[in-house]
Design a protein around this motif. Structure first.
Motif, short mmCIF file in Angstrom:
data_model
loop_
_atom_site.label_atom_id
_atom_site.label_comp_id
_atom_site.label_asym_id
_atom_site.label_seq_id
_atom_site.Cartn_x
_atom_site.Cartn_y
_atom_site.Cartn_z
N LEU A 21 62.77 -66.45 7.83
CA LEU A 21 61.56 -65.84 7.32
C LEU A 21 61.78 -64.42 6.84
N LEU A 22 62.48 -63.63 7.64
CA LEU A 22 62.56 -62.19 7.39
C LEU A 22 63.86 -61.75 6.73
N LEU A 23 64.93 -62.50 6.92
CA LEU A 23 66.23 -62.15 6.34
C LEU A 23 66.84 -63.38 5.67
N PRO A 24 66.15 -63.95 4.68
CA PRO A 24 66.65 -65.18 4.06
C PRO A 24 68.01 -65.02 3.40
N GLU A 25 68.40 -63.77 3.11
CA GLU A 25 69.73 -63.52 2.55
C GLU A 25 70.83 -64.07 3.45
N ALA A 26 70.59 -64.05 4.75
CA ALA A 26 71.60 -64.52 5.71
C ALA A 26 71.94 -65.99 5.50
N PHE A 27 70.99 -66.77 5.01
CA PHE A 27 71.20 -68.20 4.78
C PHE A 27 71.32 -68.52 3.29
N GLY A 28 71.40 -67.49 2.45
CA GLY A 28 71.49 -67.72 1.01
C GLY A 28 70.22 -68.28 0.40
N PRO A 33 63.23 -70.88 -4.27
CA PRO A 33 61.80 -70.97 -3.96
C PRO A 33 61.57 -71.64 -2.61
N PRO A 34 60.56 -71.22 -1.86
CA PRO A 34 59.58 -70.15 -2.16
C PRO A 34 59.97 -68.81 -1.56
N TRP A 35 61.21 -68.67 -1.11
CA TRP A 35 61.60 -67.49 -0.34
C TRP A 35 61.44 -66.17 -1.08
N PRO A 36 61.70 -66.09 -2.39
CA PRO A 36 61.48 -64.79 -3.05
C PRO A 36 60.05 -64.28 -2.93
N ILE A 37 59.07 -65.19 -2.97
CA ILE A 37 57.69 -64.77 -2.82
C ILE A 37 57.44 -64.24 -1.41
N VAL A 38 58.02 -64.92 -0.42
CA VAL A 38 57.89 -64.46 0.97
C VAL A 38 58.56 -63.10 1.14
N THR A 39 59.72 -62.93 0.52
CA THR A 39 60.47 -61.68 0.65
C THR A 39 59.70 -60.48 0.12
N SER A 81 64.74 -53.15 4.81
CA SER A 81 63.68 -52.69 3.91
C SER A 81 63.77 -51.19 3.68
N VAL A 82 63.97 -50.44 4.75
CA VAL A 82 64.10 -48.98 4.62
C VAL A 82 65.29 -48.63 3.74
N HIS A 83 66.40 -49.35 3.92
CA HIS A 83 67.59 -49.07 3.11
C HIS A 83 67.31 -49.34 1.63
N ARG A 84 66.63 -50.41 1.33
CA ARG A 84 66.39 -50.75 -0.06
C ARG A 84 65.37 -49.82 -0.73
N HIS A 85 64.56 -49.15 0.07
CA HIS A 85 63.61 -48.18 -0.47
C HIS A 85 64.10 -46.73 -0.32
N ARG A 86 65.37 -46.56 -0.03
CA ARG A 86 65.90 -45.22 0.24
C ARG A 86 65.86 -44.33 -1.00
N ALA A 87 65.85 -43.04 -0.75
CA ALA A 87 65.96 -42.07 -1.84
C ALA A 87 67.40 -42.04 -2.34
N GLY A 246 58.45 -51.46 -16.96
CA GLY A 246 57.82 -52.76 -17.14
C GLY A 246 57.41 -53.43 -15.85
N ASP A 247 56.83 -54.60 -16.02
CA ASP A 247 56.47 -55.47 -14.91
C ASP A 247 57.70 -56.32 -14.62
N LEU A 248 58.40 -56.01 -13.52
CA LEU A 248 59.64 -56.71 -13.20
C LEU A 248 59.41 -57.98 -12.38
N ASN A 249 58.17 -58.21 -11.96
CA ASN A 249 57.89 -59.36 -11.10
C ASN A 249 58.81 -59.39 -9.89
N ALA A 250 59.18 -58.22 -9.41
CA ALA A 250 60.08 -58.09 -8.25
C ALA A 250 59.76 -56.81 -7.52
N THR A 251 59.91 -56.83 -6.22
CA THR A 251 59.82 -55.62 -5.41
C THR A 251 61.22 -55.16 -5.07
N LEU A 252 61.32 -53.98 -4.48
CA LEU A 252 62.63 -53.48 -4.07
C LEU A 252 63.20 -54.27 -2.89
N GLU A 253 62.43 -55.18 -2.32
CA GLU A 253 62.95 -56.06 -1.28
C GLU A 253 63.87 -57.13 -1.85
#
Length: 320
Positions: A21-28, A33-39, A81-87, A246-253
């Protein structure tokens, strides 16, 4: 008959579920779908999961070990999440000449052109990028706006056209008259909306790329991943200052956006949510972005309301 799962087995099962649920990258799974929406909602899910797990874990019982394990996974997700939103470090050597951009998805041309024209007239951005705007919306917008020129493109077309691009999966750009004669052309014509790059004239060495990657739905996720990957070459050359709007349809997550960023800087890393506009700014997600690379210094960034649209706009000011 099989007995009930042991405490260790129970902890393993719940931990695997929390990771999925929270770290789907670990399982690839993060690009499936639908994991990007959850992420997109990872941080909120992690906070809620941690709170629930801690409420269970403070009480002795058979689920305590599971609760502790799930809390650990939630903490890891928050750390990512904090790392991906870092300055990220600002460049050295940026000049003092101002430059500003505005990005606003106009929801298939449904936004109020008069209200948007008022915003543009008040803020005076140098370049305006309007996903989901074609020739009809561009004409209505420019009817109430002085000092700007506009171009609209349609998906699959190899050139920017002044007419013929319907509102919908299109993209329109405006440039302020003070920029003079600029070069406007379609790049990445194989994208679903057509992307437009503006360069030359008063922009000097800077180029502005207007983008709108594929919407994040189960059947378009492969296109979403592919189109986000097209951003990387534009941002990878530090010798050519670039602003992506633009609208990237993606968050920094999202991993595909992180891969595209490289060393570029997401100006919108801490702004209020831009979508959907009818949710509170603290509840939605930020999928409308401004990304910069090269010798461009960020002065300010803010989120603005766009009456009639399901998105909010992003206004960013720089020096170069």
């Amino acid at each position: 008959m099989r007995g009930r799962p042991t405490g260790l087995a129970r902890a393993g099962i719940t931990t695997a579920g929390a990771v999925a649920l929270l770290l789907p990258e670990a399982f690839g799974l993060d690009r499936t779908p639908p994991w990007p929406i959850v992420t997109a909602f990872r941080r909120r899910l992690a906070v809620g999961t941690a709170a629930g797990a801690l409420a269970v874990g403070v009480r002795p019982g058979p689920w305590r070990a599971s609760a502790i394990a799930v809390s650990t996974v939630a903490a890891g997700a928050l750390g990512l999440s904090v790392h991906r939103h870092r300055a990220r470090p600002e460049p050295v050597g940026a000049g003092a000449e101002p430059l500003s951009v505005l990005g606003a998805n106009v929801w298939l041309g449904r936004a109020d052109p008069a209200a948007l024209a008022t915003t543009i007239a008040a803020e005076r951005p140098d370049v305006v990028v309007l996903p989901e705007a074609g020739d009809p919306f561009r004409k209505r917008l420019l009817d109430g706006l002085e000092g700007y020129r506009g171009w609209s493109c349609a998906p699959g077309r190899a050139a920017v056209e002044a007419a013929g691009a319907d509102d919908g999966p299109c993209l329109t750009v405006l440039t302020a008259a003070r920029l003079g004669e600029v070069d406007v052309r379609v790049v990445s014509a194989d994208t679903r909306s057509g992307w437009v790059v503006v360069s030359g004239g008063g922009l000097g060495a800077v180029r502005v790329l207007g983008v709108h990657p594929a919407v994040l739905l189960p059947d378009t996720t492969p296109d979403w991943v592919r189109e986000l990957s097209l951003l990387h070459p534009w941002l990878a050359d530090p010798a050519r200052p670039t602003i992506v709007v633009g609208d990237l349809n993606a968050t920094l997550e999202h991993g595909p956006l992180q891969d595209a960023l490289g060393d570029a800087r997401p100006v919108t890393r801490r702004v209020a949510a831009t979508w959907p506009s009818w949710w509170r700014r603290s509840i939605g997600v930020t999928i409308d972005h401004v990304l910069v690379s090269g010798a461009i210094h960020v002065r300010s960034v803010e989120v603005l309301d766009v009456p009639g649209s399901d998105h909010r706009a992003v206004l960013a000011r720089f020096t170069r």
